[in-house]
Design a protein around this motif. Structure first.
Motif, short mmCIF file in Angstrom:
data_model
loop_
_atom_site.label_atom_id
_atom_site.label_comp_id
_atom_site.label_asym_id
_atom_site.label_seq_id
_atom_site.Cartn_x
_atom_site.Cartn_y
_atom_site.Cartn_z
N UNK A 47 24.45 54.26 22.70
CA UNK A 47 24.86 54.72 21.59
C UNK A 47 26.09 54.03 20.83
N UNK A 48 26.39 55.00 19.63
CA UNK A 48 27.24 54.24 19.29
C UNK A 48 28.80 54.53 19.42
N UNK A 49 28.51 55.22 21.15
CA UNK A 49 30.00 55.29 20.84
C UNK A 49 30.94 55.15 21.77
N UNK A 50 32.27 54.81 21.56
CA UNK A 50 32.71 54.40 21.68
C UNK A 50 33.34 53.92 23.29
N UNK A 51 33.58 53.50 23.76
CA UNK A 51 34.08 53.29 25.70
C UNK A 51 35.41 54.57 25.95
N UNK A 52 36.08 55.33 25.17
CA UNK A 52 37.72 55.89 25.56
C UNK A 52 37.72 57.04 24.18
N UNK A 53 37.75 57.92 24.16
CA UNK A 53 37.95 58.56 22.68
C UNK A 53 39.46 58.38 22.94
N UNK A 54 40.16 58.85 22.10
CA UNK A 54 41.48 59.63 21.31
C UNK A 54 41.61 59.72 22.28
N UNK A 55 41.01 60.50 22.86
CA UNK A 55 41.96 61.90 24.03
C UNK A 55 42.25 61.70 24.57
N UNK A 56 40.46 60.66 24.80
CA UNK A 56 40.86 60.31 26.97
C UNK A 56 41.98 59.40 27.42
N UNK A 57 42.17 58.50 26.38
CA UNK A 57 43.12 57.27 26.13
C UNK A 57 44.41 58.40 26.36
N UNK A 58 44.97 59.47 25.17
CA UNK A 58 45.93 60.22 25.58
C UNK A 58 45.95 60.75 27.03
N UNK A 59 45.02 60.75 27.33
CA UNK A 59 45.40 61.67 28.79
C UNK A 59 45.38 60.72 30.31
N UNK A 60 44.99 59.14 29.65
CA UNK A 60 45.36 58.60 30.53
C UNK A 60 46.67 57.88 30.43
N UNK A 61 47.12 57.81 29.08
CA UNK A 61 48.49 57.64 28.81
C UNK A 61 49.99 57.64 29.27
N UNK A 62 48.94 59.73 30.05
CA UNK A 62 50.80 60.62 29.89
C UNK A 62 50.59 60.76 31.75
N UNK A 63 49.22 59.85 32.18
CA UNK A 63 49.41 59.73 33.39
C UNK A 63 49.90 58.25 33.45
N UNK A 64 49.49 58.20 33.16
CA UNK A 64 50.33 56.11 33.48
C UNK A 64 52.14 56.78 33.60
N UNK A 65 52.35 57.65 32.20
CA UNK A 65 53.93 57.82 32.47
C UNK A 65 54.13 58.34 33.59
N UNK A 66 53.50 59.51 33.88
CA UNK A 66 53.77 60.07 35.09
C UNK A 66 54.16 59.33 36.39
N UNK A 67 52.98 58.53 36.35
CA UNK A 67 53.21 57.85 37.31
C UNK A 67 54.63 56.95 37.50
N UNK A 68 54.87 56.67 36.64
CA UNK A 68 56.22 55.38 36.33
C UNK A 68 57.18 56.22 36.47
N UNK A 69 56.99 57.66 36.21
CA UNK A 69 58.59 58.62 36.32
C UNK A 69 58.65 59.02 38.27
N UNK A 70 57.22 59.17 38.21
CA UNK A 70 57.54 59.58 40.33
C UNK A 70 58.19 57.60 40.82
N UNK A 71 57.20 57.12 40.35
CA UNK A 71 57.25 55.57 40.64
C UNK A 71 59.48 55.14 40.33
N UNK A 72 60.43 56.18 39.71
CA UNK A 72 62.02 56.06 39.72
C UNK A 72 61.95 57.02 40.30
N UNK A 73 61.56 58.05 40.85
CA UNK A 73 61.86 58.99 41.27
C UNK A 73 61.71 58.20 43.14
N UNK A 74 60.70 57.98 43.27
CA UNK A 74 60.71 57.61 44.39
C UNK A 74 61.92 56.26 44.54
#
Length: 176
Positions: free
Chosen positions: A4-31
């Motif tokens: 199908x002509x669907x993209x691999x990841x939607x804009x919303x999914x990319x934002x969720x992944x970006x938010x998750x990465x930001x959270x992970x790096x913030x927790x790494x800093x805290x650790x």
């Protein structure tokens, strides 16, 4: 491969992944900061007394207050909150998170040039030797830089979550 002509990841999914990465790096800093705090106990610990003194109290006292340990405690709490801010997509709080991160990077490198009154009596020129190997401070520096980049990218492209929208709407309704 998808036919199908669907993209691999939607804009919303990319934002969720970006938010998750930001959270992970913030927790790494805290650790990373947690590693320093656990090594030196805590900011109000009776174990923080100088090595030539014997502490006879078993409870925390203000006489053994350490500014550096206290600041590490604050950073652990702040970066844990920053992780939640990015994870929940609370865009309203992104600028404050980015400013706190810029402040930390600035103070870290400034302390390599001059002493910070009340914290360090002199400069730490070794602060600029960040490629000296794998250590918790190097993980913190990398975390600060990655979180700063992700924070600016999310600030530009992330419209925020529905929760953020709800909080902003409620705040503006109360102000009327």
């Amino acid at each position: 491969m998808q036919k199908s002509g669907k993209k691999w990841l939607s804009h919303e999914e990319i934002l969720h992944i970006g938010r998750a990465f930001a959270a992970v790096f913030a927790l790494l800093i805290a650790a990373g900061h947690l590693a320093y705090v656990t090594a030196s106990s805590s900011s109000f610990s009776s174990h923080a007394a100088p090595s030539n003194q014997i502490s006879t109290t078993s409870h925390a006292s203000f006489s053994s207050f350490s500014v550096t340990s206290f600041w590490f405690d604050v950073e652990i709490i702040a970066y844990s909150i920053i992780a939640v801010v990015f994870l929940l997509g609370l865009r309203t709080w992104y600028p404050l998170s980015i400013l706190f991160n810029i402040f930390n990077l600035g103070i870290y490198f400034l302390s390599g040039v001059v002493g910070i009154p009340g914290v360090t009596p002199g400069a730490f020129p070794g602060r600029f030797n960040i490629m000296g190997g794998l250590s918790s401070i190097n993980l913190i520096i990398v975390g600060w830089i990655v979180l700063l980049i992700l924070g600016f990218v999310l600030l530009k492209y992330d419209p925020g979550s529905k929760l953020d929208e709800l909080l902003v709407t409620k705040r503006t309704q109360r102000g009327k």
